[in-house]
Write a protein that holds these residues in place. Structure first.
Motif, PDB file in Angstrom:
ATOM      1  N   VAL A 202       0.842  -1.209   0.000  1.00 45.70           N
ATOM      2  CA  VAL A 202       0.000   0.000   0.000  1.00 45.70           C
ATOM      3  C   VAL A 202       0.876   1.258   0.000  1.00 45.70           C
ATOM      4  O   VAL A 202       0.624   2.204  -0.762  1.00 45.70           O
ATOM      5  N   LEU A 203       1.919   1.281   0.818  1.00 42.35           N
ATOM      6  CA  LEU A 203       2.743   2.487   0.934  1.00 42.35           C
ATOM      7  C   LEU A 203       3.429   2.840  -0.385  1.00 42.35           C
ATOM      8  O   LEU A 203       3.692   4.011  -0.652  1.00 42.35           O
ATOM      9  N   CYS A 204       3.717   1.832  -1.201  1.00 41.76           N
ATOM     10  CA  CYS A 204       4.487   2.076  -2.425  1.00 41.76           C
ATOM     11  C   CYS A 204       3.628   2.123  -3.683  1.00 41.76           C
ATOM     12  O   CYS A 204       4.162   2.064  -4.800  1.00 41.76           O
ATOM     13  N   GLN A 205       2.325   2.254  -3.544  1.00 39.70           N
ATOM     14  CA  GLN A 205       1.459   2.294  -4.721  1.00 39.70           C
ATOM     15  C   GLN A 205       1.741   3.506  -5.605  1.00 39.70           C
ATOM     16  O   GLN A 205       1.649   3.437  -6.824  1.00 39.70           O
ATOM     17  N   SER A 206       2.084   4.632  -5.000  1.00 36.74           N
ATOM     18  CA  SER A 206       2.298   5.843  -5.804  1.00 36.74           C
ATOM     19  C   SER A 206       3.732   6.352  -5.768  1.00 36.74           C
ATOM     20  O   SER A 206       4.160   7.057  -6.687  1.00 36.74           O
ATOM     21  N   ASP A 207       4.506   5.988  -4.734  1.00 36.23           N
ATOM     22  CA  ASP A 207       5.884   6.480  -4.609  1.00 36.23           C
ATOM     23  C   ASP A 207       6.785   5.374  -4.064  1.00 36.23           C
ATOM     24  O   ASP A 207       6.311   4.477  -3.353  1.00 36.23           O
ATOM     25  N   PRO A 208       8.088   5.439  -4.370  1.00 37.37           N
ATOM     26  CA  PRO A 208       9.041   4.449  -3.827  1.00 37.37           C
ATOM     27  C   PRO A 208       9.405   4.780  -2.393  1.00 37.37           C
ATOM     28  O   PRO A 208      10.537   5.153  -2.076  1.00 37.37           O
ATOM     29  N   VAL A 209       8.437   4.616  -1.483  1.00 43.25           N
ATOM     30  CA  VAL A 209       8.622   5.023  -0.093  1.00 43.25           C
ATOM     31  C   VAL A 209       9.684   4.180   0.606  1.00 43.25           C
ATOM     32  O   VAL A 209      10.487   4.701   1.389  1.00 43.25           O
ATOM     33  N   LEU A 210       9.693   2.904   0.321  1.00 38.66           N
ATOM     34  CA  LEU A 210      10.568   1.983   1.052  1.00 38.66           C
ATOM     35  C   LEU A 210      11.886   1.800   0.324  1.00 38.66           C
ATOM     36  O   LEU A 210      11.920   1.601  -0.878  1.00 38.66           O
TER      37      LEU A 210
END
Length: 249
Positions: A202-210
């Motif tokens: 979920v966190l990386c659906q729009s940006d490379p957060v991880l």
């Protein structure tokens, strides 16, 4: 007048012609070999070691900084020294993360808003005593170890936002470059079974957060998602193996 044989010795004990004749006749022993001193091998001195890339790789950050004057005239080694310093500092930066760090309201600006622009920050708003908060925190703790170049922090909700409703807990705020990039209110955002993998997807659906720190912060969103999907499959397989093992007991 009898025959006189002029006997003389050359340097290093060379014999006369007469001695050579007598040796051929077997009347004198063979002359010993000429003395040769052993070759001189100087002991290795740090100042005389070849200053190649392997030599620089052995140095700590402090030693690399001390070398600045010694290598000032060598442009190639100066560039390489700077590259090694950058790599070491990047590694140190990654090592600072790796856990979910508790912060207070007074820490928020320094720890979150003023984080370096290349660092993604995952902020969890929570309160003790809520099972949903505890479950999400367990997921974030596993993710923090897996993605040590992403910063994870937790803060009591009302310290971050006065009068923040408890029914919104847990809430995740995603920060990057001093701005909120995403907000997730409630545990339902992460599927029926909240796992580290489902939260990561979920966190990386729009940006490379991880960021696991292996690609120097240059990972694309798709590359991160591919890695998360792989870990998701591995976790499912592992769970099935554990279930099979327990059922056979």
């Amino acid at each position: 007048m009898g025959d006189y044989h002029f006997v003389y010795k050359d340097v290093e004990g060379a014999s006369t012609q007469w001695d050579d004749i007598q040796r051929k006749l077997g009347n004198l022993p063979e002359k010993p070999p000429a003395f040769k001193p052993s070759s001189f091998t100087p002991s290795e001195d740090e100042d005389f070691k070849a200053k190649d890339k392997a030599w620089i790789d052995e140095k700590t950050e402090e030693e690399l900084e001390d070398l600045e004057d010694d290598l000032d005239d060598d442009r190639v080694f100066q560039e390489y020294r700077k590259k090694r310093l950058t790599e070491r500092r990047e590694a140190d930066k990654i090592a600072r993360f790796g856990s979910v760090v508790p912060i207070s309201g007074s820490d928020f600006v320094r720890e979150v808003s003023q984080a370096p622009p290349d660092v993604w920050v995952v902020v969890m708003l929570y309160k003790d005593g809520y099972p949903e908060c505890r479950l999400l925190l367990e997921c974030l703790e596993a993710m923090a170890k897996r993605y040590p170049a992403t910063k994870f922090v937790k803060i009591i909700s009302t310290e971050c936002i006065p009068n923040y409703p408890d029914h919104n807990l847990p809430t995740l705020l995603i920060y990057n470059n001093s701005a909120v990039k995403a907000t997730y209110v409630g545990l339902h955002n992460f599927g029926r079974r909240c796992t580290p993998e489902s939260v990561a997807l979920v966190l990386c659906q729009s940006d490379p957060v991880l960021n696991d720190g292996q690609c120097g912060g240059e990972q694309s969103r798709e590359a991160v998602l591919d890695g998360i999907r792989k870990k998701f499959v591995e976790s499912v397989v592992r769970e099935h193996e554990d279930d099979d093992g327990s059922s056979s007991d």
